[in-house]
Write a protein that holds these residues in place. Structure first.
Motif, PDB file in Angstrom:
ATOM      1  N   THR A 182       0.832  -1.205   0.000  1.00  0.00           N
ATOM      2  CA  THR A 182       0.000   0.000   0.000  1.00  0.00           C
ATOM      3  C   THR A 182       0.865   1.253   0.000  1.00  0.00           C
ATOM      4  OG1 THR A 182      -1.696  -1.191   1.201  1.00  0.00           O
ATOM      5  CG2 THR A 182      -1.855   1.192   1.188  1.00  0.00           C
ATOM      6  N   LEU A 183       1.925   1.215   0.826  1.00  0.00           N
ATOM      7  CA  LEU A 183       2.825   2.352   0.912  1.00  0.00           C
ATOM      8  C   LEU A 183       3.533   2.595  -0.417  1.00  0.00           C
ATOM      9  CD1 LEU A 183       4.346   1.871   4.486  1.00  0.00           C
ATOM     10  CD2 LEU A 183       2.697   3.603   3.746  1.00  0.00           C
ATOM     11  N   CYS A 184       3.891   1.513  -1.079  1.00  0.00           N
ATOM     12  CA  CYS A 184       4.538   1.664  -2.393  1.00  0.00           C
ATOM     13  C   CYS A 184       3.597   2.358  -3.387  1.00  0.00           C
ATOM     14  CB  CYS A 184       4.949   0.298  -2.937  1.00  0.00           C
ATOM     15  SG  CYS A 184       6.343  -0.414  -2.030  1.00  0.00           S
ATOM     16  N   GLY A 185       2.337   1.937  -3.409  1.00  0.00           N
ATOM     17  CA  GLY A 185       1.373   2.568  -4.319  1.00  0.00           C
ATOM     18  C   GLY A 185       1.187   4.032  -4.003  1.00  0.00           C
ATOM     19  N   ALA A 186       1.128   4.331  -2.697  1.00  0.00           N
ATOM     20  CA  ALA A 186       0.954   5.724  -2.292  1.00  0.00           C
ATOM     21  C   ALA A 186       2.148   6.555  -2.687  1.00  0.00           C
ATOM     22  CB  ALA A 186       0.720   5.793  -0.791  1.00  0.00           C
ATOM     23  N   ALA A 187       3.326   5.960  -2.584  1.00  0.00           N
ATOM     24  CA  ALA A 187       4.548   6.690  -2.940  1.00  0.00           C
ATOM     25  C   ALA A 187       4.540   7.038  -4.423  1.00  0.00           C
ATOM     26  CB  ALA A 187       5.769   5.849  -2.593  1.00  0.00           C
ATOM     27  N   CYS A 188       4.113   6.149  -5.231  1.00  0.00           N
ATOM     28  CA  CYS A 188       4.043   6.411  -6.673  1.00  0.00           C
ATOM     29  C   CYS A 188       3.116   7.580  -6.974  1.00  0.00           C
ATOM     30  CB  CYS A 188       3.573   5.177  -7.436  1.00  0.00           C
ATOM     31  SG  CYS A 188       4.800   3.818  -7.380  1.00  0.00           S
ATOM     32  N   PHE A 189       2.007   7.647  -6.305  1.00  0.00           N
ATOM     33  CA  PHE A 189       1.053   8.722  -6.502  1.00  0.00           C
ATOM     34  C   PHE A 189       1.642  10.052  -6.068  1.00  0.00           C
ATOM     35  CE2 PHE A 189      -2.459  11.383  -5.057  1.00  0.00           C
ATOM     36  CZ  PHE A 189      -3.208  11.491  -6.216  1.00  0.00           C
ATOM     37  N   VAL A 190       2.355  10.099  -4.995  1.00  0.00           N
ATOM     38  CA  VAL A 190       2.902  11.354  -4.464  1.00  0.00           C
ATOM     39  C   VAL A 190       3.927  11.945  -5.413  1.00  0.00           C
ATOM     40  CG1 VAL A 190       4.308  12.332  -2.609  1.00  0.00           C
ATOM     41  CG2 VAL A 190       2.422  10.782  -2.098  1.00  0.00           C
ATOM     42  N   TYR A 191       4.776  11.157  -6.007  1.00  0.00           N
ATOM     43  CA  TYR A 191       5.840  11.649  -6.860  1.00  0.00           C
ATOM     44  C   TYR A 191       5.359  11.917  -8.308  1.00  0.00           C
ATOM     45  CZ  TYR A 191       9.124  10.837  -3.141  1.00  0.00           C
ATOM     46  OH  TYR A 191       9.779  10.872  -1.947  1.00  0.00           O
ATOM     47  N   GLY A 192       4.060  11.914  -8.538  1.00  0.00           N
ATOM     48  CA  GLY A 192       3.515  12.320  -9.823  1.00  0.00           C
ATOM     49  C   GLY A 192       3.550  11.257 -10.873  1.00  0.00           C
ATOM     50  N   GLN A 193       3.840  10.042 -10.432  1.00  0.00           N
ATOM     51  CA  GLN A 193       3.835   8.937 -11.385  1.00  0.00           C
ATOM     52  C   GLN A 193       2.436   8.361 -11.413  1.00  0.00           C
ATOM     53  OE1 GLN A 193       6.938   6.253 -10.264  1.00  0.00           O
ATOM     54  NE2 GLN A 193       8.613   7.714 -10.683  1.00  0.00           N
ATOM     55  N   GLU A 194       1.622   8.836 -12.255  1.00  0.00           N
ATOM     56  CA  GLU A 194       0.238   8.383 -12.314  1.00  0.00           C
ATOM     57  C   GLU A 194       0.186   6.953 -12.800  1.00  0.00           C
ATOM     58  OE1 GLU A 194      -3.986   9.568 -14.441  1.00  0.00           O
ATOM     59  OE2 GLU A 194      -2.242  10.845 -14.660  1.00  0.00           O
ATOM     60  N   PRO A 195      -0.391   6.073 -12.026  1.00  0.00           N
ATOM     61  CA  PRO A 195      -0.421   4.669 -12.412  1.00  0.00           C
ATOM     62  C   PRO A 195      -1.355   4.465 -13.598  1.00  0.00           C
ATOM     63  CG  PRO A 195      -1.724   4.991 -10.444  1.00  0.00           C
ATOM     64  CD  PRO A 195      -1.086   6.310 -10.743  1.00  0.00           C
ATOM     65  N   SER A 196      -0.990   3.571 -14.406  1.00  0.00           N
ATOM     66  CA  SER A 196      -1.834   3.225 -15.538  1.00  0.00           C
ATOM     67  C   SER A 196      -2.941   2.284 -15.091  1.00  0.00           C
ATOM     68  CB  SER A 196      -0.994   2.560 -16.644  1.00  0.00           C
ATOM     69  OG  SER A 196      -0.442   1.354 -16.157  1.00  0.00           O
ATOM     70  N   LEU A 197      -3.889   2.037 -15.986  1.00  0.00           N
ATOM     71  CA  LEU A 197      -5.001   1.140 -15.653  1.00  0.00           C
ATOM     72  C   LEU A 197      -4.515  -0.269 -15.394  1.00  0.00           C
ATOM     73  CD1 LEU A 197      -8.041   0.916 -15.354  1.00  0.00           C
ATOM     74  CD2 LEU A 197      -8.178   0.403 -17.805  1.00  0.00           C
ATOM     75  N   SER A 198      -3.527  -0.645 -16.170  1.00  0.00           N
ATOM     76  CA  SER A 198      -2.997  -2.008 -15.957  1.00  0.00           C
ATOM     77  C   SER A 198      -2.288  -2.119 -14.619  1.00  0.00           C
ATOM     78  CB  SER A 198      -2.038  -2.364 -17.107  1.00  0.00           C
ATOM     79  OG  SER A 198      -0.942  -1.433 -17.138  1.00  0.00           O
ATOM     80  N   ASP A 199      -1.634  -0.972 -14.259  1.00  0.00           N
ATOM     81  CA  ASP A 199      -0.962  -1.000 -12.942  1.00  0.00           C
ATOM     82  C   ASP A 199      -1.994  -1.102 -11.827  1.00  0.00           C
ATOM     83  OD1 ASP A 199       1.520  -0.844 -14.083  1.00  0.00           O
ATOM     84  OD2 ASP A 199       1.608   1.365 -13.963  1.00  0.00           O
ATOM     85  N   LEU A 200      -3.063  -0.330 -11.965  1.00  0.00           N
ATOM     86  CA  LEU A 200      -4.098  -0.395 -10.931  1.00  0.00           C
ATOM     87  C   LEU A 200      -4.744  -1.781 -10.873  1.00  0.00           C
ATOM     88  CD1 LEU A 200      -5.837   3.088 -11.437  1.00  0.00           C
ATOM     89  CD2 LEU A 200      -4.353   2.363  -9.553  1.00  0.00           C
ATOM     90  N   ASP A 201      -4.936  -2.324 -12.060  1.00  0.00           N
ATOM     91  CA  ASP A 201      -5.532  -3.665 -12.086  1.00  0.00           C
ATOM     92  C   ASP A 201      -4.606  -4.682 -11.436  1.00  0.00           C
ATOM     93  OD1 ASP A 201      -7.657  -5.466 -13.031  1.00  0.00           O
ATOM     94  OD2 ASP A 201      -6.004  -6.329 -14.224  1.00  0.00           O
ATOM     95  N   ALA A 202      -3.316  -4.536 -11.719  1.00  0.00           N
ATOM     96  CA  ALA A 202      -2.339  -5.467 -11.112  1.00  0.00           C
ATOM     97  C   ALA A 202      -2.307  -5.309  -9.594  1.00  0.00           C
ATOM     98  CB  ALA A 202      -0.944  -5.221 -11.721  1.00  0.00           C
ATOM     99  N   LEU A 203      -2.339  -4.023  -9.167  1.00  0.00           N
ATOM    100  CA  LEU A 203      -2.347  -3.782  -7.720  1.00  0.00           C
ATOM    101  C   LEU A 203      -3.606  -4.352  -7.084  1.00  0.00           C
ATOM    102  CD1 LEU A 203      -0.931  -0.130  -7.533  1.00  0.00           C
ATOM    103  CD2 LEU A 203       0.196  -2.255  -6.798  1.00  0.00           C
TER     104      LEU A 203
END
Length: 257
Positions: free
Chosen positions: A14-35
């Motif tokens: 969860t923390l890893c996903g949150a970190a990606c969001f904070v640094y402006g790396q918008e996750p793709s749909l596939s990334d969200l689906d994988a998560l």
């Protein structure tokens, strides 16, 4: 896996996903689906681990109860064993005490028996030789102490048999042929014993007679003042060759000390 450990893993993801969001790396749909798939998988794993944990906990608790029950059973067995050991020690101590008392009593019996045997053998020395030879061989051996040592019970039995035989001899008359040592040499005579207290001897030709008395050194024979005819009459009456009659012979009654 331990539920606490799974929670840590889930938190790390969860923390890893949150970190990606904070640094402006918008996750793709596939990334969200994988998560999302990872999240679902982790939740499923966590649920399975919880179920396994509950089952294992239940099993362990059951095993603990069994162990506690075994502990109680073993404790009762230990107490029972301790009680049996204590009882066995008490019985052993009682047996040892009774054995010691029995050994002491047997020692006392042996002392009394040895004294009685010695006194019986002293009495045996007062038995005239012809009468002594009429005893059974085991009683002869007992009376002379020439026989092999026997068990306590056998000694007691032979003592009783010997004393019974001697008592029987004391209460009867005995007529025997015997050789006596006299001042004039050896004489072949016929002797009438009155029990084991007196003996009257007469020669075949009625020319010599003697009265015998027992002593520690054996029998002593005295011929002075004794009528041979009177002794012959005693023998004839005993053998029923003559009608019963009064025959004067010297019989002294001594007072016991």
């Amino acid at each position: 896996m331990n539920p606490a450990r799974l929670s840590c893993v889930l938190l790390a993801v969860t923390l890893c996903g949150a970190a990606c969001f904070v640094y402006g790396q918008e996750p793709s749909l596939s990334d969200l689906d994988a998560l999302t798939q990872q999240w679902i998988g982790l939740r499923s794993t966590l649920s399975e681990e919880k179920r396994l944990w509950v089952r294992r906990k239940t099993a362990w608790e059951g095993e603990l109860e069994l162990l506690e029950e075994q502990k109680r059973v073993l404790g009762k067995e230990v107490e029972a064993t301790r009680d049996r050991l204590t009882s066995a020690e008490e019985r052993r101590a009682d047996v040892v005490a009774r054995r010691e008392r029995a050994e002491q009593e047997l020692e006392e019996i042996d002392t009394v028996l040895t004294q009685a045997v010695e006194e019986a053998r002293q009495v045996a020395r007062a038995v005239p030789e012809p009468l002594f030879q009429q005893l059974p061989s085991e009683l002869q051996a007992f009376g002379t102490s020439k026989g092999a040592e026997v068990l306590r019970a056998q000694r007691a039995q032979r003592l009783v048999a010997f004393l019974s035989t001697i008592e029987s001899m004391q209460n009867r008359f005995h007529a025997v042929q015997q050789t006596l040592e006299t001042d004039a040499g050896r004489r072949q005579v016929e002797v009438l014993y009155m029990g084991l207290a007196r003996g009257f001897a007469v020669s075949p030709g009625n020319d010599w007679a003697a009265v015998g008395t027992p002593g520690d050194a054996g029998w002593t024979w005295t011929s002075e003042g004794l009528n041979p005819v009177a002794v012959r009459q005693l023998l004839d009456v005993y053998h029923r060759r003559q009608t019963a009659m009064l025959v004067p012979v010297p019989v002294a009654v001594e007072e016991a000390p």
